[in-house]
Design an enzyme around this catalytic site. Sequence first.
Site, short mmCIF file in Angstrom:
data_model
loop_
_atom_site.label_atom_id
_atom_site.label_comp_id
_atom_site.label_asym_id
_atom_site.label_seq_id
_atom_site.Cartn_x
_atom_site.Cartn_y
_atom_site.Cartn_z
N ALA A 173 0.94 -1.21 0.06
CA ALA A 173 -0.10 -0.17 -0.15
C ALA A 173 0.96 0.99 -0.08
O ALA A 173 2.01 1.21 0.60
CB ALA A 173 -0.85 -0.13 1.40
N ARG A 212 0.81 3.79 1.81
CA ARG A 212 1.24 4.12 3.11
C ARG A 212 2.44 3.65 3.43
O ARG A 212 3.28 4.07 4.67
CB ARG A 212 0.22 4.00 4.03
N TYR A 213 2.99 2.66 2.88
CA TYR A 213 4.23 1.74 3.24
C TYR A 213 5.35 2.02 2.43
O TYR A 213 6.66 1.98 2.74
CB TYR A 213 3.72 0.41 3.30
N THR A 214 5.23 2.39 1.27
CA THR A 214 6.27 2.42 0.18
C THR A 214 6.86 4.00 0.07
O THR A 214 5.92 4.92 0.47
CB THR A 214 5.79 2.00 -1.18
#
Length: 939
Positions: A193, A195-197
């Site tokens: 997602a 928000r993680y990368t």
Amino acid sequence: MALSAALRLPLPRLLWGPTGSLLAAAAAASRRRAAVVAVPAVRFLSSSSSSSDGSRSVQPLRAGRDERAAAGEGGAAVKERVVPVELHKEATEAYMAYAMSVLLGRALPDVRDGLKPVHRRILYAMHEMGLASRRPFRKCARVVGEVLGKFHPHGDSAVYETLVRMAQDFSMRYPLVQGHGNFGSIDADPPAAMRYTECRLDVGCFFFLDIDAIFIIGQVDFVPNFDNSQKEPSLLPARVPSLLLNGSSGIAVGMATNIPPHNLGELVDVLSVMIENPEATLQELLECMPGPDFPTGGTIVGNQGILEAYKTGRGRVVMRGKTDIETIDVKSKRSAIIIKEVPYQTNKSTLVERIAELVEEKVLEGISDIRDESDRSGMRVVIELKRGADPAIVLNNLYRHTALQSSFSCNMVAILDGQPKLMGLKEILQAFIDFRCSVIERRARFKLSQALERKHIVEGIVIGLDNLDSVIQIIRGTSNHAMARESLIKEFGLSDKQAEALLDITLRKLTSLERKKFVDEAKSLSEEISKLNELLSNKKLIFQLILQEATDLKNKFATPRRSFIEDSASTEVDDLDIIPNEEMLLILSEKGYVKRMKPNTFNLQNRGTIGKSVGKMRMNDNTSDFIVCQTHDHVLYFSDKGIVYSARAYKIPECTRAATGTPLVQLLSLSDGERITSIVPVNEFGEDQYLVMLTVNGYIKKVPLNAFSAIRTSGIISIQLAPGDELKWVRRCGDDDLVALASQNGMVIVNTCNKLRALGRKTRGVLAMKLKEGDKMASMDIIPATSHNMPETYSRVRDLSPPWLLFIADNGIGKRVPLNAFRQGNFNRVGLQGYKLPPDCSLAAVFVVGFSLTDDGESDEQVVLVSQSGTVNRIKVKDISIRSRSARGVILMRLEHAGKIQSASLISAAEEEEEQDPESASLISEAEEPEKQDPEVSA
């Protein structure tokens, strides 16, 4: 009627019209008459014929009974907003507006910078955020939010997927974004997602697209964003043809684009050729850039599709994965196919699953195991092959049935002058060159205006410094800033800007050293202005600058080509193209096992030896037939039930001497209890060739060979059999050839093939020989017309010249009898005594030998004898003595515990005798010494 006609109009025709252009479609549609619709207050429609031309129009029905009541409820206010419009016109204009919005605003790239709007907006937003290649990574969610909020009011998933793709090295030949985290894989694993990368711009993005120079005013146009809150660039000033560098793909309304990526070094070279010679031929361009260069590597097969794509904009590029063949077991000669690269846009995991499915469905044969051993060091898919499987054939079948060979359909459509257009290579390059010239000219004009403005100011400062005392006196003598400026302008002839700049100078710049700096700056500006004027006045200098900037990128970022281009006339490779046409031995067992081996598996041995085993046989199984053929030959398999099947010789797995062979039921569609009794190799189905068939009970017939050129997988009928009879022997012949028949009791008939009438497949034939009670047919062979001079009547003159009939009894005894010792006899007769045999012995085979002779007139052929236990002996025919028809013969093979002779076959002699291996030498040492004098027992 007009309404229904408008609704029935196909959308593509509505969009493009008969002339194929949007404007033509609009003009054609506007000439049609259609219904008048009131929107948005219309709830129900009724038709009337109130129009002047008699056509029916659609009018709105009043919601209430009384128009006044409707008006009293606010209907009058609504009615004022009703706009009558023709339905076909509104549908056409709305659909065209939507189509053009998708074409220009989302789906198609611009030919100039090679980017779609979403790519351009992402890169520009990241640049505005300061996400340079040397700056820290930022969360992708922040970038996506920036793009959505300022430039791209669409779904966040579309923006994030585009951002992810620009960071994937297996999707982009030269990635424009550096990703940190899970950005997916070639196995189609989804990225993490947003928000993680994290991400930032790649260093190549600054150079390829020259994004740092985007703020040079006037270099490219800026347009308002979707809410007019700020501006965004309409293009990025790319230094190389980015459309060809990374390619592009997209689906719009009524059209699509699919452009392959290319190698940077080759692209700069072809750009150089195009700049130096705008009339360069496509062949000259191909010498610099032979084709696409895909990020996943692989092999491009053939260049015909590339040529078509570069010429017309449409073409089909065939791609193959890169494979190697590795030996995994030297002793058993087992090998494996290693897939190291897959075609572009191929899902590796899906490919592996598909191969496994085809193996289960028996579409792919010869594969024993498949596993994916890919890791961070690279791709490695191991396909283990079965013992005896030919890697070349298996690999060819993988190309044929899986995505290991796929195609890239080029459709090079891009936006040119505000319209979508299909373009070839030269047109794309020329459009980029024109764009780059425009960018450089606009950049030069901007720099020129800045240099002129600065020079003007510096000249005023120098004038002031040259008259420093006067300037100071003027300034001290004035009461305010405006009076000082006016006094300087009047005294020294300065402009407003020069006077203002002179007043802004600090005291520390009044030194002589500072004056020299201003003088040097003025000189430098003069030189720069001169160069810029020269650049703007000389088109060649602009071309040189384009080429210089592109060459700098080549020297800095060019990498070797990843996709190898393989010259091939056809992308469909036939098995025959990759398999050498070599001589092979085919061994058939009674229980339906077949083996394919090389002829040198059995070395030459002396007559009278034990021989070498043909290999491991299954329990109660014996060798049935033994032939020599070429790997490309069609092998016709005739069953005891008179059915014939066909398969190429290479379809039989090659194996070692010790192998048990391959069951024919795996190769042929045999019915229950059906046995293959004869196999015939055919290299060409000639019109003057025939097949002679002989049954156990003595029925013979001749069928044209071309009747068997097209055999379905389930087989076809070759002969009609009487109850209790079975087809046993099938041989090729010509009309002038002789056919020699022999029964188990040693009776022989020799006759010409033209005495047999050619029959159809579904016939029984005629009786070949009158057999005595208990006797059956033993063998049949063909004597070519060019190899015999047999008299029609018997001659008592003893003539030992070739050809000879080679008789082989099942007890291992044999002899050669001159063909002249027999006269031609009719069919359906008892025949002549060819071999007088003891009661417990019968004839195993009869061959015609003497076609290949040595310098001394002896036979240069060899015979291979196979016993019931599978023992094989290969001996020279010249070692077998020539005897009369009544003689017993000589020992050919000592059978001992090997049973009886099961089958025999003739093969051509090698030019040089191969040395015996240790195994055959040990076998020969166990055998008895060959007799110096052939034992002969007269009848």
